[in-house]
Enzyme design. Structure first.
Site, PDB file in Angstrom:
ATOM      1  N   LYS A  13       0.835  -1.212   0.000  1.00 59.11           N
ATOM      2  CA  LYS A  13       0.000   0.000   0.000  1.00 59.11           C
ATOM      3  C   LYS A  13       0.871   1.263   0.000  1.00 59.11           C
ATOM      4  O   LYS A  13       0.671   2.166  -0.801  1.00 59.11           O
ATOM      5  CB  LYS A  13      -0.920   0.025   1.248  1.00 59.11           C
ATOM      6  CG  LYS A  13      -1.823  -1.185   1.388  1.00 59.11           C
ATOM      7  CD  LYS A  13      -2.719  -1.096   2.605  1.00 59.11           C
ATOM      8  CE  LYS A  13      -1.980  -1.105   3.928  1.00 59.11           C
ATOM      9  NZ  LYS A  13      -1.324  -2.381   4.264  1.00 59.11           N
ATOM     10  N   ARG A  88      -9.672   1.134   8.719  1.00 54.74           N
ATOM     11  CA  ARG A  88      -9.240  -0.207   9.101  1.00 54.74           C
ATOM     12  C   ARG A  88     -10.311  -0.955   9.869  1.00 54.74           C
ATOM     13  O   ARG A  88     -10.108  -2.102  10.238  1.00 54.74           O
ATOM     14  CB  ARG A  88      -8.026  -0.066  10.010  1.00 54.74           C
ATOM     15  CG  ARG A  88      -6.738  -0.550   9.400  1.00 54.74           C
ATOM     16  CD  ARG A  88      -5.695  -0.317  10.442  1.00 54.74           C
ATOM     17  NE  ARG A  88      -4.508  -1.052  10.212  1.00 54.74           N
ATOM     18  CZ  ARG A  88      -3.460  -0.562   9.562  1.00 54.74           C
ATOM     19  NH1 ARG A  88      -3.501   0.622   9.034  1.00 54.74           N
ATOM     20  NH2 ARG A  88      -2.377  -1.278   9.449  1.00 54.74           N
ATOM     21  N   ARG A 127      11.774  -5.476   4.836  1.00 49.25           N
ATOM     22  CA  ARG A 127      11.544  -4.032   4.587  1.00 49.25           C
ATOM     23  C   ARG A 127      12.463  -3.141   5.425  1.00 49.25           C
ATOM     24  O   ARG A 127      12.716  -3.388   6.585  1.00 49.25           O
ATOM     25  CB  ARG A 127      10.097  -3.692   4.935  1.00 49.25           C
ATOM     26  CG  ARG A 127       9.844  -2.188   4.964  1.00 49.25           C
ATOM     27  CD  ARG A 127       8.416  -1.845   5.061  1.00 49.25           C
ATOM     28  NE  ARG A 127       7.737  -2.481   6.166  1.00 49.25           N
ATOM     29  CZ  ARG A 127       6.418  -2.466   6.309  1.00 49.25           C
ATOM     30  NH1 ARG A 127       5.664  -1.890   5.419  1.00 49.25           N
ATOM     31  NH2 ARG A 127       5.860  -3.047   7.341  1.00 49.25           N
ATOM     32  N   ARG A 161      11.251  -0.900  11.023  1.00 52.04           N
ATOM     33  CA  ARG A 161      10.150  -0.603  11.934  1.00 52.04           C
ATOM     34  C   ARG A 161      10.116  -1.557  13.131  1.00 52.04           C
ATOM     35  O   ARG A 161      10.382  -2.743  12.978  1.00 52.04           O
ATOM     36  CB  ARG A 161       8.815  -0.682  11.174  1.00 52.04           C
ATOM     37  CG  ARG A 161       8.468   0.615  10.500  1.00 52.04           C
ATOM     38  CD  ARG A 161       7.314   0.540   9.577  1.00 52.04           C
ATOM     39  NE  ARG A 161       6.140  -0.171  10.050  1.00 52.04           N
ATOM     40  CZ  ARG A 161       5.033  -0.307   9.340  1.00 52.04           C
ATOM     41  NH1 ARG A 161       4.951   0.244   8.139  1.00 52.04           N
ATOM     42  NH2 ARG A 161       4.005  -0.975   9.816  1.00 52.04           N
ATOM     43  N   ARG A 172      -0.707  -8.628  13.468  1.00 52.87           N
ATOM     44  CA  ARG A 172      -1.190  -7.634  12.494  1.00 52.87           C
ATOM     45  C   ARG A 172      -2.065  -8.296  11.429  1.00 52.87           C
ATOM     46  O   ARG A 172      -3.071  -7.739  10.990  1.00 52.87           O
ATOM     47  CB  ARG A 172       0.005  -6.904  11.861  1.00 52.87           C
ATOM     48  CG  ARG A 172       0.664  -5.944  12.859  1.00 52.87           C
ATOM     49  CD  ARG A 172       2.049  -5.507  12.424  1.00 52.87           C
ATOM     50  NE  ARG A 172       2.058  -4.815  11.151  1.00 52.87           N
ATOM     51  CZ  ARG A 172       3.157  -4.595  10.436  1.00 52.87           C
ATOM     52  NH1 ARG A 172       4.336  -5.013  10.860  1.00 52.87           N
ATOM     53  NH2 ARG A 172       3.088  -3.970   9.292  1.00 52.87           N
TER      54      ARG A 172
HETATM   55  P1  AP5 Z   1       4.827  -1.639   1.804  1.00 56.79           P
HETATM   56  O1  AP5 Z   1       4.464  -0.814   0.636  1.00 56.79           O
HETATM   57  O2  AP5 Z   1       5.642  -1.004   2.900  1.00 56.79           O
HETATM   58  O3  AP5 Z   1       3.545  -2.374   2.424  1.00 56.79           O
HETATM   59  P2  AP5 Z   1       2.278  -1.785   3.175  1.00 56.79           P
HETATM   60  O4  AP5 Z   1       1.075  -2.446   2.612  1.00 56.79           O
HETATM   61  O5  AP5 Z   1       2.313  -0.291   3.197  1.00 56.79           O
HETATM   62  O6  AP5 Z   1       2.535  -2.416   4.601  1.00 56.79           O
HETATM   63  P3  AP5 Z   1       2.515  -1.817   6.052  1.00 56.79           P
HETATM   64  O7  AP5 Z   1       3.223  -2.839   6.911  1.00 56.79           O
HETATM   65  O8  AP5 Z   1       3.032  -0.420   6.110  1.00 56.79           O
HETATM   66  O9  AP5 Z   1       1.012  -1.839   6.356  1.00 56.79           O
HETATM   67  P4  AP5 Z   1       0.359  -1.846   7.693  1.00 56.79           P
HETATM   68  O10 AP5 Z   1      -1.016  -1.652   7.274  1.00 56.79           O
HETATM   69  O11 AP5 Z   1       0.614  -3.025   8.564  1.00 56.79           O
HETATM   70  O12 AP5 Z   1       1.107  -0.659   8.502  1.00 56.79           O
HETATM   71  P5  AP5 Z   1       0.670   0.798   8.911  1.00 56.79           P
HETATM   72  O13 AP5 Z   1       1.874   1.639   8.907  1.00 56.79           O
HETATM   73  O14 AP5 Z   1      -0.521   1.245   8.165  1.00 56.79           O
HETATM   74  O15 AP5 Z   1       5.611  -2.930   1.256  1.00 56.79           O
HETATM   75  C1  AP5 Z   1       6.207  -3.871   2.146  1.00 56.79           C
HETATM   76  C2  AP5 Z   1       7.595  -4.289   1.599  1.00 56.79           C
HETATM   77  O16 AP5 Z   1       7.396  -5.058   0.420  1.00 56.79           O
HETATM   78  C3  AP5 Z   1       8.486  -3.101   1.191  1.00 56.79           C
HETATM   79  O17 AP5 Z   1       9.814  -3.392   1.551  1.00 56.79           O
HETATM   80  C4  AP5 Z   1       8.340  -3.006  -0.341  1.00 56.79           C
HETATM   81  O18 AP5 Z   1       9.522  -2.530  -0.954  1.00 56.79           O
HETATM   82  C5  AP5 Z   1       8.030  -4.451  -0.713  1.00 56.79           C
HETATM   83  N1  AP5 Z   1       7.075  -4.546  -1.816  1.00 56.79           N
HETATM   84  C6  AP5 Z   1       5.996  -3.733  -2.089  1.00 56.79           C
HETATM   85  N2  AP5 Z   1       5.348  -4.170  -3.186  1.00 56.79           N
HETATM   86  C7  AP5 Z   1       5.993  -5.299  -3.594  1.00 56.79           C
HETATM   87  C8  AP5 Z   1       5.807  -6.218  -4.666  1.00 56.79           C
HETATM   88  N3  AP5 Z   1       4.781  -6.063  -5.547  1.00 56.79           N
HETATM   89  N4  AP5 Z   1       6.661  -7.260  -4.782  1.00 56.79           N
HETATM   90  C9  AP5 Z   1       7.699  -7.417  -3.910  1.00 56.79           C
HETATM   91  N5  AP5 Z   1       7.948  -6.572  -2.873  1.00 56.79           N
HETATM   92  C10 AP5 Z   1       7.093  -5.532  -2.722  1.00 56.79           C
HETATM   93  O19 AP5 Z   1       0.159   0.571  10.424  1.00 56.79           O
HETATM   94  C11 AP5 Z   1       1.078   0.262  11.475  1.00 56.79           C
HETATM   95  C12 AP5 Z   1       0.320   0.221  12.803  1.00 56.79           C
HETATM   96  O20 AP5 Z   1      -0.264   1.524  13.089  1.00 56.79           O
HETATM   97  C13 AP5 Z   1      -0.877  -0.745  12.875  1.00 56.79           C
HETATM   98  O21 AP5 Z   1      -0.470  -2.062  13.179  1.00 56.79           O
HETATM   99  C14 AP5 Z   1      -1.728  -0.081  13.972  1.00 56.79           C
HETATM  100  O22 AP5 Z   1      -1.199  -0.366  15.261  1.00 56.79           O
HETATM  101  C15 AP5 Z   1      -1.542   1.401  13.707  1.00 56.79           C
HETATM  102  N6  AP5 Z   1      -2.566   1.964  12.790  1.00 56.79           N
HETATM  103  C16 AP5 Z   1      -2.328   2.579  11.587  1.00 56.79           C
HETATM  104  N7  AP5 Z   1      -3.468   2.966  11.011  1.00 56.79           N
HETATM  105  C17 AP5 Z   1      -4.466   2.605  11.861  1.00 56.79           C
HETATM  106  C18 AP5 Z   1      -5.880   2.706  11.804  1.00 56.79           C
HETATM  107  N8  AP5 Z   1      -6.506   3.276  10.751  1.00 56.79           N
HETATM  108  N9  AP5 Z   1      -6.605   2.211  12.849  1.00 56.79           N
HETATM  109  C19 AP5 Z   1      -6.003   1.642  13.917  1.00 56.79           C
HETATM  110  N10 AP5 Z   1      -4.654   1.499  14.033  1.00 56.79           N
HETATM  111  C20 AP5 Z   1      -3.881   1.970  13.006  1.00 56.79           C
END
Ligand code: AP5
Length: 225
Positions: A13, A88, A127, A161, A172
């Site tokens: 994402k 979410r 990552r 991270r 997660r």
């Molecule tokens: P990347 O693009 O970083 O993946 P992502 O989907 O953004 O994954 P996240 O781990 O950031 O999502 P998340 O939803 O768990 O975390 P968030 O920060 O929102 O890609 C991952 C890796 O793969 C990278 O190294 C990339 O280079 C590689 N890659 C990408 N595409 C690829 C492909 N096609 N092929 C191969 N490799 C690829 O949330 C973190 C925490 O914050 C949550 O756990 C929660 O505690 C809190 N939080 C955030 N938002 C909320 C909310 N709305 N409500 C409640 N809690 C929340």
């Protein structure tokens, strides 16, 4: 243009939302990045959410809805935005809908990245990002052009991270299954969801997303930018 990227942790994402931000000049709003900035700043909110995030749980809807509401009212969102990590939960999805309709607006498309769980774990484990500008990389799939030097800002410092540990990823993924996947019917019923094969390589996923956006933009109700 108001977009949502949906998909499990590690689906890509953030990678794709940042690209769309550059391509279309509308901001990526990552609630995860916003919360991590609060933790980094050791603010009251940061202290409140750190433990939940480190364990892989979800932060409360109340905090997230207030944070998002304040963010989308800033001037840089006037032409649209890309939501990454929000909504979410069903509560967040409904609150977003109400928030936008009270401003005479709505979501134009939901891009759902489909990736299997084994690949997600591998993506998250590999990552890392630039410690200065936040540009994202991966040990196997996206390395800097010059080893050890950020492509974007030239920094030599990188970080991983706190929640990217294998045991936290399990929690997660469970939060995604339990709380986030159930919001899909809400957007499918509105005809907004575009299923994207997120198992392909980054460039191929980008092509699929651009095609889905072109298709969505052709519809009458899409807000042109
Ligand atoms: P990347 O693009 O970083 O993946 P992502 O989907 O953004 O994954 P996240 O781990 O950031 O999502 P998340 O939803 O768990 O975390 P968030 O920060 O929102 O890609 C991952 C890796 O793969 C990278 O190294 C990339 O280079 C590689 N890659 C990408 N595409 C690829 C492909 N096609 N092929 C191969 N490799 C690829 O949330 C973190 C925490 O914050 C949550 O756990 C929660 O505690 C809190 N939080 C955030 N938002 C909320 C909310 N709305 N409500 C409640 N809690 C929340």
């Amino acid at each position: 243009m108001k977009l949502i990227f949906l998909g499990p942790p590690g689906a890509g994402k953030g990678t794709q939302a940042k690209r769309i931000e550059l391509l279309h000049g509308i901001p990526q709003i990552s609630t995860g990045d916003m919360l991590r900035a609060e933790v980094q700043a050791d603010s009251m909110l940061g202290q409140q959410v750190k433990r939940i995030m480190d364990l892989g749980g979800l932060v409360s809807d109340e905090i997230l809805v207030a944070m998002l509401g304040e963010r989308v009212d800033r001037p840089d969102c006037a032409r649209g935005f890309i939501l990454d990590g929000f909504p979410r939960t069903t509560v967040q999805a409904e609150a977003l809908d109400a928030m936008l309709s009270s401003r005479g607006s709505k979501i134009d498309a939901v891009l759902l990245l489909l990736v299997n769980e084994a690949a997600l774990t591998e993506r998250i484990a590999g990552r890392y990002s630039c410690a200065r500008c936040g540009a994202g990389y991966h040990d196997l799939y996206k390395q800097p052009h010059v080893a050890g030097v950020c492509d974007v800002c030239g920094s030599r410092e990188f970080s991983r991270r706190a929640d990217d540990k294998r045991e936290t990823v399990v929690t997660r993924l469970e939060a995604y299954r339990q709380d986030t996947a159930p919001i899909l019917p809400f957007y499918r019923a509105k005809g907004l969801v575009h299923d994207i094969d997120g198992m392909a390589n980054i460039d191929a996923v980008s092509v699929s997303i651009d095609k889905a956006l072109a298709k969505a933009e052709a519809s009458d109700t899409f807000a042109k930018i």
